[in-house]
Design a protein around this motif. Sequence first.
Motif, PDB file in Angstrom:
ATOM      1  N   UNK A  37      -2.415   6.022  -7.239  1.00 31.28           N
ATOM      2  CA  UNK A  37      -3.964   6.303  -7.554  1.00 31.28           C
ATOM      3  C   UNK A  37      -4.927   6.327  -6.450  1.00 31.28           C
ATOM      4  N   UNK A  38      -4.847   5.349  -5.626  1.00 36.09           N
ATOM      5  CA  UNK A  38      -5.590   4.895  -4.518  1.00 36.09           C
ATOM      6  C   UNK A  38      -5.414   6.140  -3.462  1.00 36.09           C
ATOM      7  N   UNK A  39      -4.096   6.435  -3.347  1.00 31.66           N
ATOM      8  CA  UNK A  39      -4.002   7.443  -2.083  1.00 31.66           C
ATOM      9  C   UNK A  39      -4.411   8.897  -2.550  1.00 31.66           C
ATOM     10  N   UNK A  40      -4.398   9.141  -4.036  1.00 34.30           N
ATOM     11  CA  UNK A  40      -4.858  10.279  -4.650  1.00 34.30           C
ATOM     12  C   UNK A  40      -6.286  10.312  -4.390  1.00 34.30           C
ATOM     13  N   UNK A  41      -6.933   9.198  -5.048  1.00 34.10           N
ATOM     14  CA  UNK A  41      -8.311   9.357  -4.897  1.00 34.10           C
ATOM     15  C   UNK A  41      -9.067   9.538  -3.453  1.00 34.10           C
ATOM     16  N   UNK A  42      -8.227   8.958  -2.579  1.00 31.41           N
ATOM     17  CA  UNK A  42      -8.488   8.880  -1.168  1.00 31.41           C
ATOM     18  C   UNK A  42      -8.426  10.355  -0.742  1.00 31.41           C
ATOM     19  N   UNK A  43      -7.333  10.889  -0.898  1.00 32.55           N
ATOM     20  CA  UNK A  43      -7.171  12.339  -0.481  1.00 32.55           C
ATOM     21  C   UNK A  43      -8.230  13.406  -1.210  1.00 32.55           C
ATOM     22  N   UNK A  52       1.963   2.081  -9.133  1.00 37.90           N
ATOM     23  CA  UNK A  52       1.119   3.111  -9.733  1.00 37.90           C
ATOM     24  C   UNK A  52      -0.211   3.358  -9.173  1.00 37.90           C
ATOM     25  N   UNK A  53      -0.944   1.878  -9.064  1.00 40.39           N
ATOM     26  CA  UNK A  53      -2.156   1.721  -8.317  1.00 40.39           C
ATOM     27  C   UNK A  53      -2.245   2.401  -6.853  1.00 40.39           C
ATOM     28  N   UNK A  88       0.458   6.497   3.830  1.00 40.35           N
ATOM     29  CA  UNK A  88      -0.262   6.059   3.190  1.00 40.35           C
ATOM     30  C   UNK A  88      -0.026   5.481   1.900  1.00 40.35           C
ATOM     31  N   UNK A  89       0.649   5.912   1.314  1.00 40.62           N
ATOM     32  CA  UNK A  89       1.304   5.345  -0.045  1.00 40.62           C
ATOM     33  C   UNK A  89       1.938   3.702   0.456  1.00 40.62           C
ATOM     34  N   UNK A  90       2.501   3.548   1.250  1.00 42.35           N
ATOM     35  CA  UNK A  90       3.194   2.172   1.922  1.00 42.35           C
ATOM     36  C   UNK A  90       1.874   1.271   1.936  1.00 42.35           C
ATOM     37  N   UNK A  91       0.889   1.727   2.710  1.00 42.12           N
ATOM     38  CA  UNK A  91      -0.296   0.980   2.861  1.00 42.12           C
ATOM     39  C   UNK A  91      -0.923   0.544   1.550  1.00 42.12           C
ATOM     40  N   UNK A  92      -1.193   1.692   0.740  1.00 42.00           N
ATOM     41  CA  UNK A  92      -1.709   1.465  -0.474  1.00 42.00           C
ATOM     42  C   UNK A  92      -0.869   0.487  -1.299  1.00 42.00           C
ATOM     43  N   UNK A  93       0.423   0.437  -1.300  1.00 41.31           N
ATOM     44  CA  UNK A  93       1.239  -0.289  -2.047  1.00 41.31           C
ATOM     45  C   UNK A  93       1.037  -1.898  -1.497  1.00 41.31           C
ATOM     46  N   UNK A  94       0.807  -2.055  -0.299  1.00 39.78           N
ATOM     47  CA  UNK A  94       0.687  -3.237   0.220  1.00 39.78           C
ATOM     48  C   UNK A  94      -0.610  -3.885  -0.147  1.00 39.78           C
ATOM     49  N   UNK A  95      -1.631  -3.043  -0.106  1.00 37.97           N
ATOM     50  CA  UNK A  95      -2.923  -3.416  -0.431  1.00 37.97           C
ATOM     51  C   UNK A  95      -3.065  -3.714  -2.205  1.00 37.97           C
ATOM     52  N   UNK A  96      -2.496  -3.060  -2.917  1.00 33.93           N
ATOM     53  CA  UNK A  96      -2.531  -3.201  -4.502  1.00 33.93           C
ATOM     54  C   UNK A  96      -1.623  -3.936  -4.925  1.00 33.93           C
ATOM     55  N   UNK A  97      -0.381  -3.827  -4.447  1.00 37.18           N
ATOM     56  CA  UNK A  97       0.750  -4.696  -5.159  1.00 37.18           C
ATOM     57  C   UNK A  97       1.402  -4.012  -6.360  1.00 37.18           C
ATOM     58  N   UNK A  98       1.127  -2.633  -6.504  1.00 37.43           N
ATOM     59  CA  UNK A  98       1.572  -1.718  -7.590  1.00 37.43           C
ATOM     60  C   UNK A  98       1.869  -0.551  -7.272  1.00 37.43           C
ATOM     61  N   UNK A 154     -11.984   2.331  -0.442  1.00 41.63           N
ATOM     62  CA  UNK A 154     -11.643   2.586  -2.001  1.00 41.63           C
ATOM     63  C   UNK A 154     -11.052   1.404  -2.490  1.00 41.63           C
ATOM     64  N   UNK A 155     -10.220   1.080  -2.092  1.00 43.48           N
ATOM     65  CA  UNK A 155      -9.502  -0.311  -2.491  1.00 43.48           C
ATOM     66  C   UNK A 155     -10.399  -1.428  -2.783  1.00 43.48           C
ATOM     67  N   UNK A 156     -11.302  -1.856  -1.860  1.00 40.92           N
ATOM     68  CA  UNK A 156     -12.167  -2.694  -2.215  1.00 40.92           C
ATOM     69  C   UNK A 156     -13.184  -2.388  -3.131  1.00 40.92           C
ATOM     70  N   UNK A 157     -13.596  -1.226  -3.192  1.00 41.07           N
ATOM     71  CA  UNK A 157     -14.671  -0.931  -4.301  1.00 41.07           C
ATOM     72  C   UNK A 157     -13.716  -1.208  -5.750  1.00 41.07           C
ATOM     73  N   UNK A 158     -12.896  -0.647  -5.873  1.00 38.64           N
ATOM     74  CA  UNK A 158     -11.986  -0.877  -6.988  1.00 38.64           C
ATOM     75  C   UNK A 158     -11.780  -2.139  -7.465  1.00 38.64           C
ATOM     76  N   UNK A 159     -11.497  -3.118  -6.460  1.00 37.21           N
ATOM     77  CA  UNK A 159     -11.389  -4.419  -6.960  1.00 37.21           C
ATOM     78  C   UNK A 159     -12.705  -4.917  -7.275  1.00 37.21           C
TER      79      UNK A 159
END
Length: 169
Positions: free
Chosen positions: A34-40, A30-31, A18-28, A67-72
């Motif tokens: 955060x995205x994985x934590x909020x999701x979980x 730390x973000x 999930x962290x790898x996917x979240x990194x690909x989505x956010x490019x960061x 969550x990623x799209x709503x954050x953006x």
Amino acid sequence: MGSKTLFEEYVRARAAGLARVAFLLTGDAHLAEDLVQVTLIEVASRWERILAGGDPEPYVRTVLYRKHLSWWRRHRRDARPTGELPEPAVPDIAGEVTTTVAVRRALDTLAPKQRAVLVLRYFEDLTESQAATVLGVRVGTVRSQTRDALARLRRLAPELSDLAKAVDR
């Protein structure tokens, strides 16, 4: 086995993916964390109902992408684009690293929905129909977002043309 134990096992097994996917989505990084934590956190509150539906992976993936799209959407006004991207902290020690950096920079040029579609289709290897389900859109939207994203990448990152040809196959 209790649902808390099952949730903990799921998190141990899937957190890195999930962290790898979240990194690909956010490019960061730390973000992404955060995205994985909020999701979980959101998933944990519904874990028993999610398990009752069978495999939790599609539900968790859907929450992560949405969550990623709503954050953006919520934070896009706060973004302040700069003229140049900062140099990556990773040293250029091999062609693979160079490609990784080029892909990351190219993904940064895409709109979040285009980026999400490419990650779903080519990193997670989902079909158009599965990607549409995860994002809550029609298959035609996935097709058009994919087409537009790949066209933008070809235009803005010609150094990735060999990689794009492999995607086209």
